[in-house]
Scaffold this motif. Structure first.
Motif, PDB file in Angstrom:
ATOM      1  N   TYR A  94       0.836  -1.209   0.000  1.00 53.22           N
ATOM      2  CA  TYR A  94       0.000   0.000   0.000  1.00 53.22           C
ATOM      3  C   TYR A  94       0.865   1.251   0.000  1.00 53.22           C
ATOM      4  CZ  TYR A  94      -3.534   3.379   1.449  1.00 53.22           C
ATOM      5  OH  TYR A  94      -4.354   4.476   1.514  1.00 53.22           O
ATOM      6  N   LEU A  97       2.297   1.911  -3.440  1.00 56.76           N
ATOM      7  CA  LEU A  97       1.330   2.510  -4.361  1.00 56.76           C
ATOM      8  C   LEU A  97       1.153   3.994  -4.061  1.00 56.76           C
ATOM      9  CD1 LEU A  97      -1.393  -0.283  -4.525  1.00 56.76           C
ATOM     10  CD2 LEU A  97       0.405   0.207  -6.175  1.00 56.76           C
ATOM     11  N   ARG A 102       3.142   2.257 -10.200  1.00 55.97           N
ATOM     12  CA  ARG A 102       2.068   2.120 -11.174  1.00 55.97           C
ATOM     13  C   ARG A 102       1.348   0.781 -11.060  1.00 55.97           C
ATOM     14  NH1 ARG A 102       3.469   4.696 -16.798  1.00 55.97           N
ATOM     15  NH2 ARG A 102       3.399   6.501 -15.422  1.00 55.97           N
ATOM     16  N   GLY A 103       1.918  -0.143 -10.324  1.00 60.50           N
ATOM     17  CA  GLY A 103       1.262  -1.426 -10.136  1.00 60.50           C
ATOM     18  C   GLY A 103       2.137  -2.345  -9.322  1.00 60.50           C
ATOM     19  N   ALA A 126      -1.880   0.464 -15.539  1.00 61.01           N
ATOM     20  CA  ALA A 126      -1.375  -0.227 -14.356  1.00 61.01           C
ATOM     21  C   ALA A 126      -1.929  -1.631 -14.329  1.00 61.01           C
ATOM     22  CB  ALA A 126      -1.786   0.514 -13.089  1.00 61.01           C
ATOM     23  N   ILE A 128      -2.304  -4.695 -11.545  1.00 65.44           N
ATOM     24  CA  ILE A 128      -2.164  -5.187 -10.177  1.00 65.44           C
ATOM     25  C   ILE A 128      -2.567  -6.652 -10.179  1.00 65.44           C
ATOM     26  CG2 ILE A 128      -2.966  -4.948  -7.794  1.00 65.44           C
ATOM     27  CD1 ILE A 128      -3.508  -2.009  -8.398  1.00 65.44           C
ATOM     28  N   THR A 133      -6.146  -7.784  -6.047  1.00 65.15           N
ATOM     29  CA  THR A 133      -6.490  -6.391  -6.306  1.00 65.15           C
ATOM     30  C   THR A 133      -7.460  -5.825  -5.277  1.00 65.15           C
ATOM     31  OG1 THR A 133      -6.155  -6.658  -8.673  1.00 65.15           O
ATOM     32  CG2 THR A 133      -7.478  -4.787  -7.968  1.00 65.15           C
ATOM     33  N   VAL A 204      -3.737   4.082 -10.406  1.00 63.17           N
ATOM     34  CA  VAL A 204      -3.549   3.447  -9.106  1.00 63.17           C
ATOM     35  C   VAL A 204      -4.087   4.349  -8.003  1.00 63.17           C
ATOM     36  CG1 VAL A 204      -1.862   2.603  -7.445  1.00 63.17           C
ATOM     37  CG2 VAL A 204      -1.584   2.077  -9.873  1.00 63.17           C
ATOM     38  N   ASP A 205      -3.814   5.650  -8.115  1.00 65.32           N
ATOM     39  CA  ASP A 205      -4.347   6.602  -7.137  1.00 65.32           C
ATOM     40  C   ASP A 205      -5.872   6.632  -7.175  1.00 65.32           C
ATOM     41  OD1 ASP A 205      -1.877   7.335  -6.200  1.00 65.32           O
ATOM     42  OD2 ASP A 205      -1.687   9.080  -7.497  1.00 65.32           O
TER      43      ASP A 205
END
Length: 223
Positions: A94, A97, A102-103, A126, A128, A133, A204-205
């Motif tokens: 976490y 990120l 980016r992933g 991105a 994940i 996820t 991602v944000d």
């Protein structure tokens, strides 16, 4: 042109494996390796690769801080960083990120998923690890303090709400386009609008914002 990648991991056997896997993929070229975060940052700043693949736990400077230096909010020309970890609930993911990664992937990701993550990062998207996820982002969002501003600058449209949910679940632009029966360019336009409205820099944000504010869990039944 090939996607230029640098790999950073404190274990030589892991670096060797990642290099062999990536170099065997068409269109990907590993241009450098580093055994710790500081050397990784120096290498990345010198080579300006298309994608940096960083382990989270490294001596000297860990992958989180290295990511922040290369891709954090204060960086004018951020590089694309994908972090890779061993555990599916690693407490550092976490933070990585939030630092601008980016992933992320697990270290047991197969060659295909690894290549997909590199291509996605190079394309501004991105990837994940699908298996973690929603679960991982929800877990850390539950533990994270609420952000100072929990509402978007402007109200989201119904379509933006749909795309917000899809991004939070780790869908790529192409998958979103197929699921919502819209064009890829339309998806990209909505993604850009979401970033502006939420005051974030990347998808991602967007996913983190969705879980931190409980917007996805409350509205789309992902809990």
């Amino acid at each position: 042109m090939s996607i230029r990648v640098i790999v950073a991991d404190d274990q030589e056997i892991v670096r060797t494996g990642l290099r062999m896997i990536l170099n065997a993929q068409p269109g990907i070229d590993v241009v450098g390796e580093a055994a710790d975060g500081r050397r990784a940052v120096e290498l990345a700043q010198r080579e300006r690769p298309d994608v940096c693949l960083f382990d989270i736990r490294m001596p000297g400077m860990d992958g989180i801080e290295a990511t922040r230096v290369l891709a954090g909010p204060a960086v004018e020309a951020p590089l694309a960083v994908v972090v890779i970890t061993t555990f599916d609930l690693d407490e550092y993911v976490y933070a990585a990120l939030k630092a601008g990664a980016r992933g992320f992937l697990l270290k047991d990701a197969g060659p295909d998923l690894l290549a997909q993550a590199v291509h996605a990062a190079a394309d501004g998207e991105a990837l994940i690890a699908p298996s973690i996820t929603a679960r991982l982002l929800r877990a850390f969002a539950d533990a994270a303090p609420a952000p100072a501003t929990v509402q978007p600058i402007d109200a989201l449209t119904d379509r933006e709400e749909q795309i917000l949910a899809a991004v939070a679940r780790g869908r790529t632009n192409s998958e979103i386009a197929r699921e919502l029966h819209i064009t890829l360019s339309t998806v990209k336009t909505h993604i850009t609008s979401l970033m502006v409205k939420l005051g974030v820099r990347n998808r991602v944000d967007i996913a983190i914002w969705a879980y931190e504010t409980k917007r996805v869990g409350n509205r789309f039944g992902t809990r």
